[in-house]
Design a protein around this motif. Structure first.
Motif, PDB file in Angstrom:
ATOM      1  N   ARG A  48      69.207 100.868  44.978  1.00  0.00           N
ATOM      2  CA  ARG A  48      68.453  99.796  45.579  1.00  0.00           C
ATOM      3  C   ARG A  48      68.177  98.602  44.834  1.00  0.00           C
ATOM      4  NH1 ARG A  48      63.770 100.962  46.085  1.00  0.00           N
ATOM      5  NH2 ARG A  48      63.327  99.587  47.752  1.00  0.00           N
ATOM      6  N   VAL A  49      67.839  98.638  43.604  1.00  0.00           N
ATOM      7  CA  VAL A  49      67.564  97.575  42.801  1.00  0.00           C
ATOM      8  C   VAL A  49      68.695  96.903  42.092  1.00  0.00           C
ATOM      9  CG1 VAL A  49      66.528  97.224  40.360  1.00  0.00           C
ATOM     10  CG2 VAL A  49      65.680  98.940  41.543  1.00  0.00           C
ATOM     11  N   HIS A  50      69.989  97.715  42.224  1.00  0.00           N
ATOM     12  CA  HIS A  50      71.131  96.839  41.693  1.00  0.00           C
ATOM     13  C   HIS A  50      71.563  95.862  43.216  1.00  0.00           C
ATOM     14  CE1 HIS A  50      72.860  98.184  37.912  1.00  0.00           C
ATOM     15  NE2 HIS A  50      72.491  99.367  38.219  1.00  0.00           N
ATOM     16  N   VAL A  51      71.337  96.409  44.330  1.00  0.00           N
ATOM     17  CA  VAL A  51      71.822  95.467  45.599  1.00  0.00           C
ATOM     18  C   VAL A  51      70.669  94.442  45.445  1.00  0.00           C
ATOM     19  CG1 VAL A  51      71.492  95.641  47.973  1.00  0.00           C
ATOM     20  CG2 VAL A  51      72.753  97.618  46.852  1.00  0.00           C
ATOM     21  N   ALA A  52      69.299  94.679  45.282  1.00  0.00           N
ATOM     22  CA  ALA A  52      68.429  93.633  45.308  1.00  0.00           C
ATOM     23  C   ALA A  52      68.741  92.624  44.349  1.00  0.00           C
ATOM     24  CB  ALA A  52      66.811  94.232  45.034  1.00  0.00           C
ATOM     25  N   GLN A  53      69.020  92.876  43.182  1.00  0.00           N
ATOM     26  CA  GLN A  53      69.281  92.012  42.082  1.00  0.00           C
ATOM     27  C   GLN A  53      70.389  91.298  42.438  1.00  0.00           C
ATOM     28  OE1 GLN A  53      67.578  91.408  38.818  1.00  0.00           O
ATOM     29  NE2 GLN A  53      68.626  89.600  39.525  1.00  0.00           N
ATOM     30  N   GLY A  54      71.565  91.753  43.088  1.00  0.00           N
ATOM     31  CA  GLY A  54      72.711  91.022  43.215  1.00  0.00           C
ATOM     32  C   GLY A  54      72.436  90.002  44.514  1.00  0.00           C
ATOM     33  N   LEU A  55      71.650  90.667  45.664  1.00  0.00           N
ATOM     34  CA  LEU A  55      71.128  89.567  46.656  1.00  0.00           C
ATOM     35  C   LEU A  55      70.485  88.364  45.897  1.00  0.00           C
ATOM     36  CD1 LEU A  55      69.897  92.157  49.270  1.00  0.00           C
ATOM     37  CD2 LEU A  55      72.053  90.726  49.380  1.00  0.00           C
TER      38      LEU A  55
END
Length: 201
Positions: A86-93
Motif C-alpha cells: 500500500r505504501v509503495h503504491v501510494a508513493q508511486g502515485l
C-alpha cells in the motif's frame, strides 16, 4: 423614362431569383472557430507501456476547472507484503502526481499542483492500519494539491476502496479520513475534500 428604370430594378431581381442566382451576404469575422474540446488525448497518447513489475494506475490531474484521470504505471517490487505494498503504491502515485505532464498532456490542458519531493509512510502505532502519513501536513497543501492526492489515493489500492483515504502529516496530529466526492472532482479549487478525525478501534 425614370419610371421605367424604377420598375426595371425589382423585375431584374425577380428574374435573377428565378434563375437560381442568389445574393450573398458579406461574411462577418467573429473570431476563430472554437478549438477542440480540451482534456482529450489521442489513442497514441493514452497508450502507456507497462514496465516490468509495474502496476497500471490512474492519477487525477487538473484540466480546466475539474479533476480528470490519466493512466500511469507505478513500480512495486515483487513479493512485497500487503502492508508495505500500500505504501509503495501510494508513493508511486505521489511521484506520478508530481511529475511534469507530457507535451501532449499540456497541450490538452492538463496540469498538476502536487510538488515533487513529498514522501508517504505507513501508520504509526496508534494510527488506524490504513493510515498514510505524508511528509507535508494535508492542511498545508493547496486545495488543488490535496484534492489531487485524496482522489488519486481513494481511487486506488492504496486505500480501502470506499471512496475515502486516511491521511496524516509528519507531526503528532491524529489522522483524518478524507473523501473525494463529486464537488471535489468538479471544483477542486473551492471545494476542499471533506474530512473527519479517525481513531484506531
Amino acid at each position: 423614362m425614370a419610371v421605367r428604370r424604377l420598375l426595371a430594378v425589382p423585375l431584374l431581381a425577380v428574374l435573377l431569383a428565378g434563375c437560381g442566382i442568389r445574393t450573398t451576404e458579406v461574411p462577418t469575422d467573429f473570431g476563430g472557430a472554437p478549438s477542440r474540446v480540451p482534456c482529450s488525448l489521442s489513442d497514441a497518447d493514452l497508450s502507456t507501456p507497462t514496465a516490468q513489475g509495474g502496476v497500471p494506475v490512474q492519477v487525477f490531474l487538473l484540466c480546466g476547472s475539474s479533476l480528470v484521470t490519466v493512466d500511469r504505471t507505478v513500480h512495486v517490487p515483487e513479493g512485497t507484503a500487503d502492508a508495505r505494498r500500500r505504501v509503495h503504491v501510494a508513493q508511486g502515485l505521489l511521484d506520478q502526481l508530481a511529475r511534469t505532464p507530457s507535451d501532449s498532456e499540456r497541450n490538452a490542458g492538463y496540469a498538476t499542483y502536487v510538488r515533487g519531493g513529498m514522501s508517504v509512510s505507513g501508520p504509526r502505532p496508534k494510527d488506524p492500519e490504513d493510515t498514510l502519513r505524508l511528509s507535508t501536513a494535508p492542511e498545508q497543501l493547496t486545495s488543488y494539491a490535496l484534492a489531487q492526492i485524496v482522489c488519486t489515493f481513494s481511487d486506488s489500492t492504496a486505500a480501502e476502496g470506499d471512496g475515502s483515504v486516511v491521511l496524516g502529516g509528519p507531526g503528532g496530529e491524529p489522522p483524518r479520513r478524507y473523501e473525494c466526492g463529486d464537488d471535489v472532482r468538479s471544483r477542486p479549487g473551492t471545494a476542499r475534500p471533506p474530512s473527519t478525525t479517525v481513531t484506531d478501534n
